[in-house]
Design an enzyme around this catalytic site. Structure first.
Site, PDB file in Angstrom:
ATOM      1  N   ARG A   1      -2.914  -9.116  -0.926  1.00  0.00           N
ATOM      2  CA  ARG A   1      -3.611 -10.143  -1.725  1.00  0.00           C
ATOM      3  C   ARG A   1      -2.844 -10.487  -2.992  1.00  0.00           C
ATOM      4  NH1 ARG A   1      -8.903  -6.898  -2.467  1.00  0.00           N
ATOM      5  NH2 ARG A   1      -7.201  -5.426  -2.683  1.00  0.00           N
TER       6      ARG A   1
ATOM      7  N   ASP B   1      -5.178 -12.870   2.291  1.00  0.00           N
ATOM      8  CA  ASP B   1      -6.418 -12.087   2.221  1.00  0.00           C
ATOM      9  C   ASP B   1      -6.956 -12.042   3.640  1.00  0.00           C
ATOM     10  OD1 ASP B   1      -9.139 -11.293   1.990  1.00  0.00           O
ATOM     11  OD2 ASP B   1      -9.009 -11.711  -0.168  1.00  0.00           O
TER      12      ASP B   1
ATOM     13  N   LYS C   1       6.310  13.418  15.603  1.00  0.00           N
ATOM     14  CA  LYS C   1       7.087  14.564  15.087  1.00  0.00           C
ATOM     15  C   LYS C   1       8.091  15.001  16.152  1.00  0.00           C
ATOM     16  CE  LYS C   1       3.520  16.246  11.949  1.00  0.00           C
ATOM     17  NZ  LYS C   1       4.059  16.340  10.617  1.00  0.00           N
TER      18      LYS C   1
ATOM     19  N   GLY D   1       0.798  -1.226   0.000  1.00  0.00           N
ATOM     20  CA  GLY D   1       0.000   0.000   0.000  1.00  0.00           C
ATOM     21  C   GLY D   1       0.829   1.274   0.000  1.00  0.00           C
TER      22      GLY D   1
ATOM     23  N   LYS E   1       1.842  25.754   3.980  1.00  0.00           N
ATOM     24  CA  LYS E   1       1.918  24.552   4.817  1.00  0.00           C
ATOM     25  C   LYS E   1       2.603  24.974   6.113  1.00  0.00           C
ATOM     26  CE  LYS E   1       2.574  20.181   6.091  1.00  0.00           C
ATOM     27  NZ  LYS E   1       1.464  19.393   6.604  1.00  0.00           N
TER      28      LYS E   1
ATOM     29  N   ASP F   1      -0.539   7.894  16.006  1.00  0.00           N
ATOM     30  CA  ASP F   1      -0.954   9.241  15.615  1.00  0.00           C
ATOM     31  C   ASP F   1       0.354   9.881  15.194  1.00  0.00           C
ATOM     32  OD1 ASP F   1      -1.272  12.102  15.737  1.00  0.00           O
ATOM     33  OD2 ASP F   1      -3.220  11.727  16.650  1.00  0.00           O
ATOM     34  N   HIS F   2       0.565  10.052  13.887  1.00  0.00           N
ATOM     35  CA  HIS F   2       1.921  10.398  13.459  1.00  0.00           C
ATOM     36  C   HIS F   2       2.359  11.772  13.959  1.00  0.00           C
ATOM     37  CE1 HIS F   2       0.090  12.571  10.020  1.00  0.00           C
ATOM     38  NE2 HIS F   2       1.260  13.183   9.885  1.00  0.00           N
TER      39      HIS F   2
ATOM     40  N   HIS G   1      -5.048  14.449  15.642  1.00  0.00           N
ATOM     41  CA  HIS G   1      -3.780  15.192  15.693  1.00  0.00           C
ATOM     42  C   HIS G   1      -3.874  16.495  16.494  1.00  0.00           C
ATOM     43  CE1 HIS G   1      -2.824  12.294  12.732  1.00  0.00           C
ATOM     44  NE2 HIS G   1      -3.292  12.924  11.688  1.00  0.00           N
TER      45      HIS G   1
HETATM   46  N1  LIG Z   1      -1.522   6.647   2.952  1.00  0.00           N
HETATM   47  C1  LIG Z   1      -1.350   7.517   3.924  1.00  0.00           C
HETATM   48  O1  LIG Z   1      -0.679   8.535   3.789  1.00  0.00           O
HETATM   49  C2  LIG Z   1      -1.969   7.270   5.250  1.00  0.00           C
HETATM   50  C3  LIG Z   1      -2.664   6.114   5.517  1.00  0.00           C
HETATM   51  N2  LIG Z   1      -3.162   5.875   6.774  1.00  0.00           N
HETATM   52  C4  LIG Z   1      -3.877   4.636   7.074  1.00  0.00           C
HETATM   53  O2  LIG Z   1      -3.042   3.544   6.736  1.00  0.00           O
HETATM   54  C5  LIG Z   1      -3.822   2.449   6.285  1.00  0.00           C
HETATM   55  C6  LIG Z   1      -3.328   2.017   4.903  1.00  0.00           C
HETATM   56  O3  LIG Z   1      -3.505   3.093   4.015  1.00  0.00           O
HETATM   57  P1  LIG Z   1      -2.876   3.083   2.537  1.00  0.00           P
HETATM   58  O4  LIG Z   1      -1.552   2.451   2.531  1.00  0.00           O
HETATM   59  O5  LIG Z   1      -3.008   4.467   2.038  1.00  0.00           O
HETATM   60  O6  LIG Z   1      -3.918   2.158   1.753  1.00  0.00           O
HETATM   61  P2  LIG Z   1      -3.749   1.517   0.290  1.00  0.00           P
HETATM   62  O7  LIG Z   1      -5.118   1.399  -0.267  1.00  0.00           O
HETATM   63  O8  LIG Z   1      -2.707   2.193  -0.492  1.00  0.00           O
HETATM   64  O9  LIG Z   1      -3.191   0.059   0.615  1.00  0.00           O
HETATM   65  C7  LIG Z   1      -4.020  -0.928   1.157  1.00  0.00           C
HETATM   66  C8  LIG Z   1      -3.228  -2.176   1.403  1.00  0.00           C
HETATM   67  O10 LIG Z   1      -4.119  -3.157   1.918  1.00  0.00           O
HETATM   68  C9  LIG Z   1      -3.991  -4.347   1.144  1.00  0.00           C
HETATM   69  N3  LIG Z   1      -5.306  -4.988   1.104  1.00  0.00           N
HETATM   70  C10 LIG Z   1      -6.461  -4.495   0.596  1.00  0.00           C
HETATM   71  N4  LIG Z   1      -7.451  -5.384   0.742  1.00  0.00           N
HETATM   72  C11 LIG Z   1      -6.922  -6.455   1.347  1.00  0.00           C
HETATM   73  C12 LIG Z   1      -7.434  -7.714   1.770  1.00  0.00           C
HETATM   74  N5  LIG Z   1      -8.715  -8.054   1.589  1.00  0.00           N
HETATM   75  N6  LIG Z   1      -6.598  -8.593   2.349  1.00  0.00           N
HETATM   76  C13 LIG Z   1      -5.293  -8.287   2.525  1.00  0.00           C
HETATM   77  N7  LIG Z   1      -4.746  -7.099   2.171  1.00  0.00           N
HETATM   78  C14 LIG Z   1      -5.548  -6.210   1.585  1.00  0.00           C
HETATM   79  C15 LIG Z   1      -3.524  -3.888  -0.212  1.00  0.00           C
HETATM   80  O11 LIG Z   1      -2.783  -4.894  -0.864  1.00  0.00           O
HETATM   81  P3  LIG Z   1      -3.423  -5.822  -2.032  1.00  0.00           P
HETATM   82  O12 LIG Z   1      -4.148  -4.913  -2.953  1.00  0.00           O
HETATM   83  O13 LIG Z   1      -2.236  -6.506  -2.609  1.00  0.00           O
HETATM   84  O14 LIG Z   1      -4.316  -6.743  -1.304  1.00  0.00           O
HETATM   85  C16 LIG Z   1      -2.579  -2.760   0.171  1.00  0.00           C
HETATM   86  O15 LIG Z   1      -1.318  -3.284   0.502  1.00  0.00           O
HETATM   87  C17 LIG Z   1      -5.273   2.922   6.308  1.00  0.00           C
HETATM   88  O16 LIG Z   1      -5.844   2.550   7.540  1.00  0.00           O
HETATM   89  C18 LIG Z   1      -5.149   4.443   6.260  1.00  0.00           C
HETATM   90  O17 LIG Z   1      -6.238   5.073   6.879  1.00  0.00           O
HETATM   91  C19 LIG Z   1      -2.964   6.764   7.794  1.00  0.00           C
HETATM   92  C20 LIG Z   1      -2.289   7.929   7.588  1.00  0.00           C
HETATM   93  C21 LIG Z   1      -1.769   8.302   6.304  1.00  0.00           C
HETATM   94  O1  LIG Z   2      -3.156  12.291   8.986  1.00  0.00           O
HETATM   95  C1  LIG Z   2      -3.157  13.135   8.131  1.00  0.00           C
HETATM   96  O2  LIG Z   2      -2.163  14.033   8.104  1.00  0.00           O
HETATM   97  C2  LIG Z   2      -1.838  14.723   6.909  1.00  0.00           C
HETATM   98  C3  LIG Z   2      -0.976  15.911   7.323  1.00  0.00           C
HETATM   99  O3  LIG Z   2       0.173  15.436   7.954  1.00  0.00           O
HETATM  100  P1  LIG Z   2       1.519  16.305   7.993  1.00  0.00           P
HETATM  101  O4  LIG Z   2       2.466  15.465   8.748  1.00  0.00           O
HETATM  102  O5  LIG Z   2       1.909  16.533   6.561  1.00  0.00           O
HETATM  103  O6  LIG Z   2       1.164  17.587   8.669  1.00  0.00           O
HETATM  104  C4  LIG Z   2      -3.068  15.171   6.162  1.00  0.00           C
HETATM  105  O7  LIG Z   2      -2.696  15.647   4.876  1.00  0.00           O
HETATM  106  C5  LIG Z   2      -4.009  14.019   5.979  1.00  0.00           C
HETATM  107  O8  LIG Z   2      -5.213  14.481   5.382  1.00  0.00           O
HETATM  108  C6  LIG Z   2      -4.328  13.352   7.279  1.00  0.00           C
HETATM  109  O9  LIG Z   2      -5.036  12.148   7.052  1.00  0.00           O
END
Ligand SMILES: NC(=O)C1=CN([C@@H]2O[C@H](COP(=O)(O)OP(=O)(O)OC[C@H]3O[C@@H](n4cnc5c(N)ncnc54)[C@H](OP(=O)(O)O)[C@@H]3O)[C@@H](O)[C@H]2O)C=CC1
Ligand SMILES: O=C1O[C@H](COP(=O)(O)O)[C@@H](O)[C@H](O)[C@H]1O
Length: 507
Positions: free
Chosen positions: A44, A87, A184, A13, A347, A179-180, A242
């Site tokens: 998956r 999965d 910080k 992801g 920002k 909580d990222h 946050h």
């Molecule tokens: N992206 C960001 O900047 C941030 C994300 N988050 C949180 O982090 C988490 C992940 O976000 P993000 O990486 O953006 O999400 P993505 O949609 O980019 O990635 C999702 C991941 O989950 C896997 N996945 C999806 N469905 C299934 C399944 N049924 N079984 C197993 N694996 C599965 C996918 O792999 P595959 O398709 O191979 O199954 C993929 O690796 C979320 O909870 C989000 O809220 C929090 C803060 C910031």
């Molecule tokens: O968790 C989140 O944070 C970012 C902002 O994070 P920052 O470290 O760049 O200040 C925000 O863009 C996003 O919407 C939110 O889910």
């Protein structure tokens, strides 16, 4: 440092690529990971270990703050990575995963400590925790920990339900809620600064502090997250977690060398003392905004309702400002103003502590009043601390001149939030993770705001993209005789006009 297997759900992801692998790489380079560090990525899609390692290398090349210019070091890092298809709803996949983990633990002759990192959509959190328990993945002789991403629930009820479900498989001290903002570096330093500087410690009270302003402004819009963001809004995306965490971290008073239990207990007390509002009081204390079309950093951008995937009639909040009060001895009478928004002028994540003006009487001997003393903590994009003091202006008889004591760190020298958090989780240090009590109290405090927004009891104020949000957010402070402070570097025209402060009102 103890060895452990990181079991990463969501290994293909966006978060894993942009944050987790670069953070692990930097920890590896700094030798902050155990010798026999190893990780099993899950998703998956079908991937060989080699293809997985290639994708990790790409993410390090693209997103790491440190260049990966030592091939030997990089290869040694990559050799820790393995991939398994899983999965989340398929029970047999957990049984295969257990075999793979046990095999790796034997190969490497390491303890069966396991850190399960849920970097997947929140609807999977509970099912994964239950399957970890049922499959025996979490019952090895070593320790187990659960690192869990946001969002932790959609409201108070769903957060409680999620916590109940997780608690069936993991105890509170095994759950590390990320909580990222707590990762910080400047946020982690707030307590240290207060505890180790008697001058700050002594001033950390309503006797000297006039108000506190917590800002997290972003220039980005909804990006590719329409489905999530249009349901969450700024209130759930940033404010409930946050922003309230920043408030807690600033408001706690800690004894020197306070333990993580003390930090979390004091944070809980801050949340308990936060004066609650009814949904009918929200409109007097909270501003709800949404960006309209405008210009951000020189480029024209569409309004929120014209963004891909957003309903043209959406009344979702992309900006929220609020006035909060803490009914506790140190803070009674000190307003805390919080604002966060997307598509803002710049920002910046910063806390400004504005001090009272006890010198007023003495200043009366001069023609003008001195500016208030300000203590500014900058978290992003740069990190720094500024103290604004007053001195006599040698050029203008009888006038004051504010001067600034500045300390700024170069971003390249600072660890990313995820580095700090992963390192702490590995050490089992929960200080900078959200305890359930904080999460529950935050949702509880925010609940009337959610209701008031849902019932449209608070007007939605449009603001042009590229500004500081709706004018009503300024009025929130103006009614108390204050104004938001900003850094003149974000307002070059202010400097051109020869205004003397680095920190000035933004309107
Ligand atoms: N992206 C960001 O900047 C941030 C994300 N988050 C949180 O982090 C988490 C992940 O976000 P993000 O990486 O953006 O999400 P993505 O949609 O980019 O990635 C999702 C991941 O989950 C896997 N996945 C999806 N469905 C299934 C399944 N049924 N079984 C197993 N694996 C599965 C996918 O792999 P595959 O398709 O191979 O199954 C993929 O690796 C979320 O909870 C989000 O809220 C929090 C803060 C910031
Ligand atoms: O968790 C989140 O944070 C970012 C902002 O994070 P920052 O470290 O760049 O200040 C925000 O863009 C996003 O919407 C939110 O889910």
């Amino acid at each position: 440092m103890e060895t452990a297997t990181i079991v990463l759900f969501g290994a293909t992801g966006d978060l894993a690529k942009r944050k987790i692998y670069p953070a692990l790489y930097n920890l590896f380079v700094e030798q902050k990971l155990p010798q026999a560090f190893h990780i099993i990525g899950l998703g998956r899609r079908s991937l060989s270990d080699e293809a997985f390692q290639d994708s990790v290398a790409q993410s390090v090349a693209r997103f790491s703050r440190r260049e990966a210019n030592d091939p030997e070091l990089l290869n040694s890092f990559l050799s820790a990575f393995r991939y398994n298809v899983l999965d989340v709803g398929r029970k047999e996949d957990y049984a295969k995963l257990l075999q793979r983990i046990e095999q790796r633990e034997q190969e490497l002759a390491v303890q069966p400590n396991r850190m399960f990192y849920l970097s997947v959509a929140p609807e999977f959190f509970a099912a994964i925790a239950a399957n970890i328990k049922e499959s025996g993945l979490g019952s090895a002789a070593g320790w187990k920990r659960l690192l869990i991403e946001k969002p932790f629930g959609h409201n108070l009820q769903s957060a409680r339900e999620l916590n109940r479900q997780l608690s069936e498989a993991f105890s509170e001290d095994e759950i590390f809620r990320i909580d990222h903002y707590l990762g910080k570096p400047m946020v982690q330093k707030l307590g240290v600064l207060q505890q180790n500087n008697p001058v700050l410690d002594a001033l950390w009270t309503s006797r000297y502090i006039a108000n506190v302003q917590i800002t997290a402004n972003e220039t980005v819009g909804v990006e590719e997250r329409a489905a999530y963001y249009d349901r969450a809004g700024a209130v759930r995306d940033m404010f409930q977690n946050h922003m309230l965490q920043l408030l807690m971290m600033l408001a706690i008073h800690l004894p020197k060398n306070g333990t993580s239990e003390e930090v979390r207990l004091k944070k809980k007390r801050v949340m308990e003392a936060l004066v609650p509002m009814s949904k009918h009081e929200v409109s007097g204390q909270v501003i709800r905004g949404q960006y309209a079309a405008g210009t951000v950093l020189g480029s024209s951008v569409p309004g929120y309702t014209s963004e891909p995937g957003i309903d043209a009639l959406s009344v979702n909040d992309t900006f929220i400002a609020a006035k909060l009060q803490i009914d506790a001895p140190f803070w009674r009478g000190v307003p805390f103003y919080i604002r966060t928004g997307k598509r803002m002028k710049e920002k910046s994540t910063r806390i400004v502590v504005e001090f009272k003006a006890p010198l007023e009487q003495r200043a009366a001997a001069y023609e003008d009043n001195p500016a208030p003393n300000l203590l500014v903590f900058e978290m992003s994009p740069d990190e720094g601390i500024t103290l604004q003091l007053n001195t006599r202006d040698p050029q203008r008889e009888g006038e004051f001149k504010p001067i600034r004591l500045d300390f700024h760190s170069s971003r390249e020298d600072l660890p990313e939030a995820y580095e700090n958090l992963l390192h702490d989780a590995w050490l089992g240090n929960p200080t900078f993770f959200a305890h359930w009590d904080e999460v529950e109290l935050s949702w509880q405090w925010v609940e009337p705001i959610l209701q008031a927004f849902e019932e449209n009891l608070v007007p939605l104020r449009l603001y042009p993209a590229g500004t500081y949000g709706p004018a009503e957010s300024d009025a929130l402070l103006a009614q108390d005789g204050y104004h938001w402070w900003f850094d003149a570097k974000d307002e070059p025209e202010a400097e051109e006009q020869g205004k003397p402060f680095a920190i000035q009102t933004n309107r």
